[in-house]
Enzyme design. Structure first.
Site, PDB file in Angstrom:
ATOM      1  N   ARG A 111      66.088  25.320  55.686  1.00 34.79           N
ATOM      2  CA  ARG A 111      65.689  26.683  56.196  1.00 34.79           C
ATOM      3  C   ARG A 111      65.570  27.632  55.179  1.00 34.79           C
ATOM      4  NH1 ARG A 111      69.618  25.316  60.317  1.00 34.79           N
ATOM      5  NH2 ARG A 111      68.685  24.757  62.000  1.00 34.79           N
TER       6      ARG A 111
ATOM      7  N   LYS B 148      53.119  35.116  50.533  1.00 39.45           N
ATOM      8  CA  LYS B 148      52.171  34.367  51.504  1.00 39.45           C
ATOM      9  C   LYS B 148      52.112  32.839  50.886  1.00 39.45           C
ATOM     10  CE  LYS B 148      48.351  36.190  52.507  1.00 39.45           C
ATOM     11  NZ  LYS B 148      47.120  36.887  52.935  1.00 39.45           N
TER      12      LYS B 148
ATOM     13  N   GLU C 112      38.371  37.999  41.904  1.00 40.10           N
ATOM     14  CA  GLU C 112      39.558  38.590  42.454  1.00 40.10           C
ATOM     15  C   GLU C 112      39.971  39.792  41.828  1.00 40.10           C
ATOM     16  OE1 GLU C 112      40.343  37.602  45.454  1.00 40.10           O
ATOM     17  OE2 GLU C 112      39.656  35.592  45.781  1.00 40.10           O
TER      18      GLU C 112
ATOM     19  N   LYS D 158      48.171  44.533  42.834  1.00 40.66           N
ATOM     20  CA  LYS D 158      48.455  43.647  44.056  1.00 40.66           C
ATOM     21  C   LYS D 158      49.995  44.068  44.530  1.00 40.66           C
ATOM     22  CE  LYS D 158      48.616  39.799  46.893  1.00 40.66           C
ATOM     23  NZ  LYS D 158      48.393  38.198  47.193  1.00 40.66           N
TER      24      LYS D 158
ATOM     25  N   GLU E  62      51.285  42.029  55.995  1.00 40.55           N
ATOM     26  CA  GLU E  62      49.965  42.122  56.046  1.00 40.55           C
ATOM     27  C   GLU E  62      49.643  42.960  57.661  1.00 40.55           C
ATOM     28  OE1 GLU E  62      47.952  38.353  55.904  1.00 40.55           O
ATOM     29  OE2 GLU E  62      46.488  39.235  54.536  1.00 40.55           O
TER      30      GLU E  62
ATOM     31  N   ARG F 258      47.185  45.683  53.763  1.00 40.52           N
ATOM     32  CA  ARG F 258      47.063  44.910  52.986  1.00 40.52           C
ATOM     33  C   ARG F 258      45.948  43.945  53.072  1.00 40.52           C
ATOM     34  NH1 ARG F 258      52.002  40.428  51.614  1.00 40.52           N
ATOM     35  NH2 ARG F 258      50.940  38.838  50.329  1.00 40.52           N
TER      36      ARG F 258
ATOM     37  N   ASN G  50      41.223  41.798  51.488  1.00 34.55           N
ATOM     38  CA  ASN G  50      39.973  40.661  52.129  1.00 34.55           C
ATOM     39  C   ASN G  50      38.633  41.219  51.791  1.00 34.55           C
ATOM     40  OD1 ASN G  50      41.834  39.328  53.111  1.00 34.55           O
ATOM     41  ND2 ASN G  50      41.926  40.283  54.894  1.00 34.55           N
TER      42      ASN G  50
ATOM     43  N   HIS H 114      36.002  38.788  51.507  1.00 37.03           N
ATOM     44  CA  HIS H 114      36.553  37.348  52.139  1.00 37.03           C
ATOM     45  C   HIS H 114      35.933  37.055  53.484  1.00 37.03           C
ATOM     46  CE1 HIS H 114      38.988  37.638  48.391  1.00 37.03           C
ATOM     47  NE2 HIS H 114      39.640  36.481  48.847  1.00 37.03           N
TER      48      HIS H 114
ATOM     49  N   HIS I 192      34.931  33.533  52.934  1.00 37.64           N
ATOM     50  CA  HIS I 192      35.472  32.188  53.685  1.00 37.64           C
ATOM     51  C   HIS I 192      34.540  31.545  54.398  1.00 37.64           C
ATOM     52  CE1 HIS I 192      39.870  33.966  53.663  1.00 37.64           C
ATOM     53  NE2 HIS I 192      39.601  33.372  52.507  1.00 37.64           N
TER      54      HIS I 192
ATOM     55  N   HIS J  78      36.265  29.215  45.273  1.00 37.50           N
ATOM     56  CA  HIS J  78      36.678  30.351  46.377  1.00 37.50           C
ATOM     57  C   HIS J  78      36.101  31.500  45.640  1.00 37.50           C
ATOM     58  CE1 HIS J  78      39.063  32.909  48.924  1.00 37.50           C
ATOM     59  NE2 HIS J  78      39.609  33.191  47.804  1.00 37.50           N
TER      60      HIS J  78
HETATM   61  N1  LIG Z   1      49.112  32.908  48.991  1.00 36.36           N
HETATM   62  C1  LIG Z   1      48.211  33.633  48.631  1.00 36.36           C
HETATM   63  O1  LIG Z   1      48.461  35.087  48.725  1.00 36.36           O
HETATM   64  C2  LIG Z   1      46.979  33.366  48.003  1.00 36.36           C
HETATM   65  C3  LIG Z   1      45.969  34.023  47.775  1.00 36.36           C
HETATM   66  C4  LIG Z   1      44.626  33.583  47.139  1.00 36.36           C
HETATM   67  C5  LIG Z   1      44.544  32.269  47.206  1.00 36.36           C
HETATM   68  N2  LIG Z   1      45.610  31.485  47.634  1.00 36.36           N
HETATM   69  C6  LIG Z   1      45.226  29.890  47.490  1.00 36.36           C
HETATM   70  O2  LIG Z   1      45.460  29.595  46.368  1.00 36.36           O
HETATM   71  C7  LIG Z   1      44.439  28.386  46.210  1.00 36.36           C
HETATM   72  C8  LIG Z   1      43.443  28.606  45.197  1.00 36.36           C
HETATM   73  O3  LIG Z   1      44.006  28.612  43.799  1.00 36.36           O
HETATM   74  P1  LIG Z   1      43.536  28.106  42.372  1.00 36.36           P
HETATM   75  O4  LIG Z   1      42.195  28.721  42.217  1.00 36.36           O
HETATM   76  O5  LIG Z   1      44.365  28.327  41.508  1.00 36.36           O
HETATM   77  O6  LIG Z   1      43.153  26.392  42.626  1.00 36.36           O
HETATM   78  P2  LIG Z   1      44.051  25.010  42.222  1.00 36.36           P
HETATM   79  O7  LIG Z   1      45.290  25.417  42.578  1.00 36.36           O
HETATM   80  O8  LIG Z   1      43.105  24.049  42.993  1.00 36.36           O
HETATM   81  O9  LIG Z   1      43.335  25.214  40.668  1.00 36.36           O
HETATM   82  C9  LIG Z   1      42.293  25.086  40.335  1.00 36.36           C
HETATM   83  C10 LIG Z   1      42.018  23.991  39.348  1.00 36.36           C
HETATM   84  O10 LIG Z   1      42.619  24.351  38.102  1.00 36.36           O
HETATM   85  C11 LIG Z   1      43.253  23.453  37.391  1.00 36.36           C
HETATM   86  N3  LIG Z   1      44.169  24.211  36.598  1.00 36.36           N
HETATM   87  C12 LIG Z   1      45.389  24.544  37.004  1.00 36.36           C
HETATM   88  N4  LIG Z   1      45.977  25.239  35.860  1.00 36.36           N
HETATM   89  C13 LIG Z   1      45.339  24.896  34.725  1.00 36.36           C
HETATM   90  C14 LIG Z   1      45.330  25.030  33.418  1.00 36.36           C
HETATM   91  N5  LIG Z   1      46.201  25.895  33.147  1.00 36.36           N
HETATM   92  N6  LIG Z   1      44.443  24.684  32.593  1.00 36.36           N
HETATM   93  C15 LIG Z   1      43.224  23.872  33.134  1.00 36.36           C
HETATM   94  N7  LIG Z   1      43.290  23.416  34.351  1.00 36.36           N
HETATM   95  C16 LIG Z   1      44.191  24.016  35.442  1.00 36.36           C
HETATM   96  C17 LIG Z   1      43.960  22.424  38.818  1.00 36.36           C
HETATM   97  O11 LIG Z   1      44.326  21.354  38.404  1.00 36.36           O
HETATM   98  C18 LIG Z   1      42.502  22.661  39.770  1.00 36.36           C
HETATM   99  O12 LIG Z   1      41.961  21.465  39.231  1.00 36.36           O
HETATM  100  C19 LIG Z   1      43.794  28.182  47.520  1.00 36.36           C
HETATM  101  O13 LIG Z   1      44.540  27.246  48.249  1.00 36.36           O
HETATM  102  C20 LIG Z   1      44.022  29.622  48.223  1.00 36.36           C
HETATM  103  O14 LIG Z   1      44.215  29.424  49.604  1.00 36.36           O
HETATM  104  C21 LIG Z   1      46.604  31.833  48.248  1.00 36.36           C
END
Ligand SMILES: NC(=O)c1ccc[n+]([C@@H]2O[C@H](COP(=O)([O-])OP(=O)(O)OC[C@H]3O[C@@H](n4cnc5c(N)ncnc54)[C@H](O)[C@@H]3O)[C@@H](O)[C@H]2O)c1
Length: 374
Positions: free
Chosen positions: A126, A148, A190, A232, A242, A246, A250, A253, A257, A270
């Site tokens: 939990r 999130k 972003e 942010k 949200e 918030r 988007n 987005h 998306h 993305h």
């Molecule tokens: N929770 C939220 O509010 C929120 C907001 C935006 C996005 N997201 C989520 O975030 C995710 C995308 O995140 P992302 O773009 O970081 O993708 P990711 O976690 O897949 O990382 C992208 C790539 O970078 C590589 N990587 C990570 N750190 C590295 C480093 N220091 N040096 C070299 N390579 C590195 C990873 O191995 C991967 O191949 C999605 O799932 C999305 O839904 C969440």
């Protein structure tokens, strides 16, 4: 706030308490003493990926600090980690290795590791406390901040999740040196999204330093990450659950998306899809009184990102995906449209006919200026 050591500190107040965000080159080693109380005497799960272990093994090894016991947890690289199967496996591993209510979890990786790690920590017994240690630009400026968390179902991305704010977020910008240029670009989109609607000085900084930022210049990155994190935090504090404001985050987005979905999450990252979504939002905003100096500015800036071209897409497919998006409500789609620098608004009720017509002109030439000036 920037300290004498060049480290930025930001506080985020939320219904669950307060999260401190520490940003800068070397932040992870610098924060070791700050984390000692949080870790001391505990079982600490450190979640990461083989890729991160290969690139930043030393940092990864050092993360347990004062813990009684460190248990390493691993998931595959990328979006595939955000599955119910991986979450279930991690919970089993945590239980089998003696995880308790007062155990801790550190998520060390990109947004995928952070989303999954936050979700796994938020549900295990939990809820156990989590520290987010994001390693991509996108995760540092966006995903790690705001609580999130999510995993994906076959039917859609981020469809199961909860709000679980981290105890602390440690953003070591030195780790970004190994990030491929395309990942930097994706994260910077972003930043532009937030800067355009929330922080004009940040937009100016990105415009001035874009080349250095895309080259992972450490001196250029830290203040930009700190600026975006501050923007942010301001949004999350105003609307932690949200419920309304918030959704300003988007911007780009709604279509972004849908583009990702239509391309089956291939071809574009993305942030790259969101960049096209922002360009389309500019087009929709044009006929609603957008200050075109902002339109020109954003088209000019995004033009310098050297985005991969937008593959051929059908308006009908995009519309179907947008209507199914979890951000669509019963009353239909809400678009975040810019109005002027530092000002955006949420607009509902744009009918299917207009979106179709605009997509017909947009898709073949996303950077085209709207055909008339106001
Ligand atoms: N929770 C939220 O509010 C929120 C907001 C935006 C996005 N997201 C989520 O975030 C995710 C995308 O995140 P992302 O773009 O970081 O993708 P990711 O976690 O897949 O990382 C992208 C790539 O970078 C590589 N990587 C990570 N750190 C590295 C480093 N220091 N040096 C070299 N390579 C590195 C990873 O191995 C991967 O191949 C999605 O799932 C999305 O839904 C969440």
């Amino acid at each position: 706030m920037r300290t004498a050591s060049g480290i930025y500190r930001q506080k985020l107040d939320h219904p669950g308490g307060r999260t401190e965000i520490v940003i800068g080159a070397g932040a992870l080693s610098g924060e070791a003493s700050g984390l000692a109380d949080w870790l001391e005497g505990r079982t600490v799960f450190v979640l990461s990926t083989p890729r991160l272990a290969e690139l930043h093994g030393e940092v990864l090894e050092s993360l347990g600090g004062a813990a009684a016991r460190v248990v390493r947890l691993e998931v595959p690289d990328g979006e595939q980690a955000k599955s119910l199967a991986h979450a279930g496996r991690l919970w089993d591993e945590m239980l089998e290795s003696g995880g308790k209510r007062d155990s801790r979890l550190i998520a060390f990786g990109g947004g995928t590791v952070g989303d999954l790690g936050g979700f796994v920590a938020g549900c295990f017994l939990r809820g156990i406390e989590v520290v987010q240690a994001p390693t991509t630009l996108l995760a540092q400026v966006d995903a790690a901040i705001g609580g999130k968390t999510a995993i994906d179902l076959t039917g859609g991305k981020n469809t199961v999740g909860l709000f679980h704010h981290p105890a602390r977020v440690i953003e070591d910008t030195a780790l970004l040196a190994t990030l491929p240029r395309a990942e930097l670009r994706s994260g910077l989109v972003e930043v532009v999204k937030m800067a355009a609607l929330l922080s004009p000085p940040l937009l100016e900084r990105v415009e001035q330093e874009l080349d250095a930022l895309l080259a992972a210049d450490a001196a250029a990155l830290a203040p930009v990450v700190a600026g975006a994190a501050a923007a942010k935090c301001g949004v999350v504090e105003r609307d932690p659950a949200e419920g309304g404001w918030r959704r300003i985050l988007n911007f780009g987005h709604t279509l972004g998306h849908a583009i990702e979905g239509a391309l089956n999450y291939s071809h574009l990252r993305h942030g790259e899809a969101v960049a096209y979504g922002m360009l389309f939002a500019l087009q929709l905003a044009h006929s609603r009184g957008l200050d075109e100096t902002l339109g020109e500015r954003l088209r000019g800036l995004l033009g310098r990102f050297e985005l991969p071209p937008l593959p051929p897409l059908e308006p009908a497919d995009l519309w179907a995906l947008m209507s199914r998006d979890k951000k669509a409500t019963e009353s239909g789609l809400t678009w975040v449209l810019p109005r002027a620098l530092g000002h955006g608004e949420m607009v509902s009720g744009i009918d299917r006919g207009e979106v179709f017509q605009q997509l017909e002109t947009f898709l073949p030439d996303p950077f085209a200026r709207p055909p008339f000036s106001l």
